[in-house]
Structure formats: C-alpha cells, structure tokens
Design a protein around this motif. Structure first.
Motif, short mmCIF file in Angstrom:
data_model
loop_
_atom_site.label_atom_id
_atom_site.label_comp_id
_atom_site.label_asym_id
_atom_site.label_seq_id
_atom_site.Cartn_x
_atom_site.Cartn_y
_atom_site.Cartn_z
N ARG A 142 31.07 0.17 -74.73
CA ARG A 142 30.30 -0.20 -73.54
C ARG A 142 29.92 1.03 -72.72
O ARG A 142 28.76 1.18 -72.29
CB ARG A 142 31.11 -1.16 -72.67
N ASP A 143 30.89 1.92 -72.50
CA ASP A 143 30.63 3.12 -71.71
C ASP A 143 29.62 4.03 -72.39
O ASP A 143 28.75 4.63 -71.74
CB ASP A 143 31.94 3.87 -71.45
N GLU A 144 29.75 4.16 -73.73
CA GLU A 144 28.78 4.98 -74.48
C GLU A 144 27.37 4.39 -74.36
O GLU A 144 26.39 5.12 -74.17
CB GLU A 144 29.20 5.05 -75.94
N LEU A 145 27.28 3.07 -74.48
CA LEU A 145 25.98 2.41 -74.39
C LEU A 145 25.41 2.51 -72.96
O LEU A 145 24.20 2.69 -72.77
CB LEU A 145 26.10 0.94 -74.80
N LYS A 183 23.84 5.73 -72.60
CA LYS A 183 22.53 5.71 -73.26
C LYS A 183 21.47 5.04 -72.39
O LYS A 183 20.33 5.49 -72.32
CB LYS A 183 22.63 4.99 -74.61
N THR A 184 21.88 3.94 -71.73
CA THR A 184 20.92 3.26 -70.85
C THR A 184 20.45 4.19 -69.74
O THR A 184 19.27 4.20 -69.38
CB THR A 184 21.53 1.98 -70.23
N LYS A 185 21.37 5.00 -69.21
CA LYS A 185 21.00 5.96 -68.16
C LYS A 185 20.01 6.98 -68.69
O LYS A 185 19.06 7.36 -67.99
CB LYS A 185 22.24 6.66 -67.63
N GLU A 186 20.22 7.41 -69.94
CA GLU A 186 19.30 8.38 -70.55
C GLU A 186 17.91 7.76 -70.73
O GLU A 186 16.89 8.43 -70.46
CB GLU A 186 19.85 8.83 -71.90
N TRP A 187 17.88 6.51 -71.19
CA TRP A 187 16.58 5.85 -71.39
C TRP A 187 15.87 5.62 -70.05
O TRP A 187 14.65 5.78 -69.96
CB TRP A 187 16.76 4.52 -72.13
N VAL A 188 16.63 5.26 -69.03
CA VAL A 188 16.05 5.05 -67.69
C VAL A 188 15.47 6.36 -67.17
O VAL A 188 14.36 6.40 -66.62
CB VAL A 188 17.11 4.51 -66.71
N GLN A 189 16.23 7.45 -67.35
CA GLN A 189 15.77 8.76 -66.89
C GLN A 189 14.48 9.17 -67.62
O GLN A 189 13.52 9.64 -67.00
CB GLN A 189 16.86 9.81 -67.11
N LYS A 190 14.48 8.97 -68.95
CA LYS A 190 13.29 9.33 -69.72
C LYS A 190 12.10 8.47 -69.30
O LYS A 190 10.99 8.98 -69.13
CB LYS A 190 13.57 9.13 -71.21
N GLU A 233 17.17 -3.04 -74.77
CA GLU A 233 18.01 -3.30 -75.96
C GLU A 233 19.42 -2.74 -75.77
O GLU A 233 20.42 -3.42 -76.04
CB GLU A 233 17.37 -2.65 -77.19
N THR A 234 19.49 -1.48 -75.30
CA THR A 234 20.79 -0.83 -75.11
C THR A 234 21.59 -1.52 -74.02
O THR A 234 22.81 -1.69 -74.14
CB THR A 234 20.59 0.66 -74.76
N LYS A 235 20.91 -1.94 -72.95
CA LYS A 235 21.60 -2.64 -71.85
C LYS A 235 22.18 -3.96 -72.34
O LYS A 235 23.32 -4.33 -71.98
CB LYS A 235 20.60 -2.92 -70.72
N ALA A 236 21.42 -4.66 -73.19
CA ALA A 236 21.92 -5.93 -73.74
C ALA A 236 23.16 -5.69 -74.59
O ALA A 236 24.14 -6.45 -74.52
CB ALA A 236 20.82 -6.60 -74.55
N LYS A 237 23.13 -4.62 -75.40
CA LYS A 237 24.29 -4.30 -76.24
C LYS A 237 25.49 -3.91 -75.37
O LYS A 237 26.63 -4.30 -75.66
CB LYS A 237 23.95 -3.16 -77.19
N ALA A 238 25.23 -3.14 -74.31
CA ALA A 238 26.31 -2.73 -73.40
C ALA A 238 26.92 -3.96 -72.72
O ALA A 238 28.15 -4.05 -72.58
CB ALA A 238 25.78 -1.75 -72.36
N ASP A 239 26.07 -4.89 -72.31
CA ASP A 239 26.56 -6.13 -71.67
C ASP A 239 27.41 -6.94 -72.65
O ASP A 239 28.42 -7.54 -72.25
CB ASP A 239 25.38 -6.96 -71.17
N GLU A 240 26.98 -6.97 -73.92
CA GLU A 240 27.74 -7.71 -74.93
C GLU A 240 29.11 -7.05 -75.16
O GLU A 240 30.13 -7.74 -75.27
CB GLU A 240 26.95 -7.76 -76.24
N GLU A 241 29.12 -5.71 -75.22
CA GLU A 241 30.39 -5.00 -75.38
C GLU A 241 31.29 -5.23 -74.16
O GLU A 241 32.51 -5.38 -74.32
CB GLU A 241 30.16 -3.50 -75.57
#
Length: 290
Positions: free
Chosen positions: A26-29, A32-39, A214-222
C-alpha cells in the motif's frame, strides 16, 4: 488446549505477516500515486503555459490580419487610381498623337509580335534573324521617338508623372500587404505548432491521470486487505487472550482444589492430635481452617 493455542497463534502470526506485507505494498503504491499526481500536475502546468503562448500568437495573427485587410483596401484604391491615371494618359496620348504614322500602341503591338517570333522560332536562318532584329530595333526607336514627342506635351508629361508615382505607391502598398500576410501566416503557424505540442502534453497528462486512478485503486485495495488482516489479528488476540484467561482460571481452581484437599488432610491430622509443622500451620491458615 496447548495445541489449540499454538494453532491460533500461528494463524495470528500469519495474518500479522500478511497485514505487514499489504501495508508495504500500500505504501509503495501510495508513493507511486504521488509520482503520477506530480507528473500530471507538471504536464498540465506546461499545457497551460503553451495555451497562453498560443493565445498570444493568435492575438498577434488576428491583429496582423486586420492590418492585411486594411492594407488590401488601400492597395485596391491605389490600383483603381493607377487604372484611372492610365486611362487618362492613354486618352491624352491619343489626343496628342502625331497625325502621320501608326500610334504608339500599334508600334508596341507589332514589337511584341516580332519578339514572340524571335523567341519561338529557333531554326531561323542567320540573315532572316538579322533582319528580324533590325525590325525590332527600328520599332523600338520609333516608339521612343513618339513617346518622347508625346512627353514633350506638358499635360501628357504631368499625367505620366502622376501615373508613375501612383504605380510606385501601389507597388509599395502591395509589398506591405505581402509582408503583413507573411507575418500573419508565421504567427498562425507558430500557434498551430504550439497547440499541437500542447495536445501531445495534454494526452500525456491524461495518461498520467489514468495511471494515478489505477494505482490509487490498487493502493486502496491493499489498504483494505491490510485492515482485514489487522482485524483478524485482533480477533485472534481476543480468542487467545480469552482462552489463556480461561486456562489460568482452570489452573487456579485446580490449585485451590489441591490446596483445599491438602488442608483437609492436615486438619484431620490436627484433629487426631498429631504434631503439625510450621508449614502445615501456614497451609491451614491460608485455607481458612485457622
């Protein structure tokens, strides 16, 4: 009971390990969500900058197009003036043409015909070509002499000067129209190029947004799985604690039963008059016999 507690403790440890694994994922994902948001935000910021730059080019293009329209109107008026002055000069020349010989217009027409023959006939014999050249020269001399004679007239000379001045102004205005039109086209091309670049970056930003979702959904699932395992750990903790408390109570009850039996035996010895030790007396006191 011991085997049951060991089994439950193993299951608790398994769920605790799974909870920790899902937490790490979850923390890794989430990183990643922060990276995608920044980009995404960086790309959208660039898109806004490009759109603003394109808007400036569009504004410049529109201003230049207005200038082109105004310059064309001025050019058309000058062309009309040239046309009117040309008619005036032709009329004055006609009115003042010498009575003898062909007109300047007729001489120029004949000269053009000879020039056309000279240009298109590549197989002329040398003597015929020489004669043709002589004819053209003669016509050129006649034209110059007649035009010189016409320009000797003050009214004709004045009209010709006005015509030349009007032609120069018309040509200058036409150059201005061309320059403005080219500048407007350059602004338009720059605007289109920037819009194309902005569209490309906007597409990349949209893709980054999709990856974020997509990454946020995976993080929420984790996270959900992490919480589920944590709850199961808590449930196992309650069960294990309850069983251990029950075991302790059972052991205590058993110990008390054993102690009571021991006290009863010592008390029977006491009633029989047997000598009791200090430890025996302490057992009787603890059990309530004394």
């Amino acid at each position: 009971m011991t085997e049951l507690l060991e089994d439950l403790d193993q299951k608790r440890q398994f769920n605790n390990n799974e909870a920790e694994r899902h937490r790490r994922l979850r923390d890794e994902l989430n990183d990643k969500t922060k990276e995608w948001v920044q980009k995404r935000d960086e790309l959208n910021a660039k898109v806004r900058e490009l759109v603003e730059a394109a808007a400036k080019h569009r504004e410049n293009r529109d201003k230049l197009n207005e200038q082109v329209r105004a310059a064309k109107e001025a050019r058309d008026k000058l062309n009309e003036q040239v046309s009117e002055l040309n008619k005036k000069v032709m009329a004055l020349k006609k009115d003042n043409v010498p009575q003898e010989g062909p007109s300047v217009a007729k001489l120029k027409k004949d000269l053009k015909q000879l020039e056309f023959i000279h240009m298109t006939s590549g197989d002329l014999k040398r003597d015929k070509e020489k004669a043709l050249v002589e004819q053209m020269k003669a016509l050129q001399i006649q034209i110059r002499e007649r035009e010189k004679a016409l320009e000797a007239n003050d009214e004709v000379r004045q009209a010709i000067a006005q015509l030349r001045e009007a032609k120069e102004k018309a040509e200058e205005q036409h150059r201005l129209v061309s320059e403005l039109a080219e500048a407007a086209q350059n602004e338009h091309d720059a605007m289109i190029k920037i819009y194309e670049e902005a569209d490309k970056l906007r597409k990349e930003a949209d893709e980054a947004q999709e990856r974020f979702i997509e990454t946020k959904a995976k993080a929420d699932e984790e996270h959900r799985r992490h919480i589920d395992h944590i709850r199961q750990v808590h449930d196992y903790d309650k069960i294990i604690t309850g069983l251990r408390q029950k075991a302790r109570k059972a052991r205590k009850k058993k110990d008390e039963s054993v102690a009571m039996k021991e006290a009863e035996d010592i008390f029977d010895k006491f009633k029989k008059g047997e000598k009791l030790s200090t430890e025996d007396l302490m057992v009787l006191q603890k059990s309530g016999y004394l």
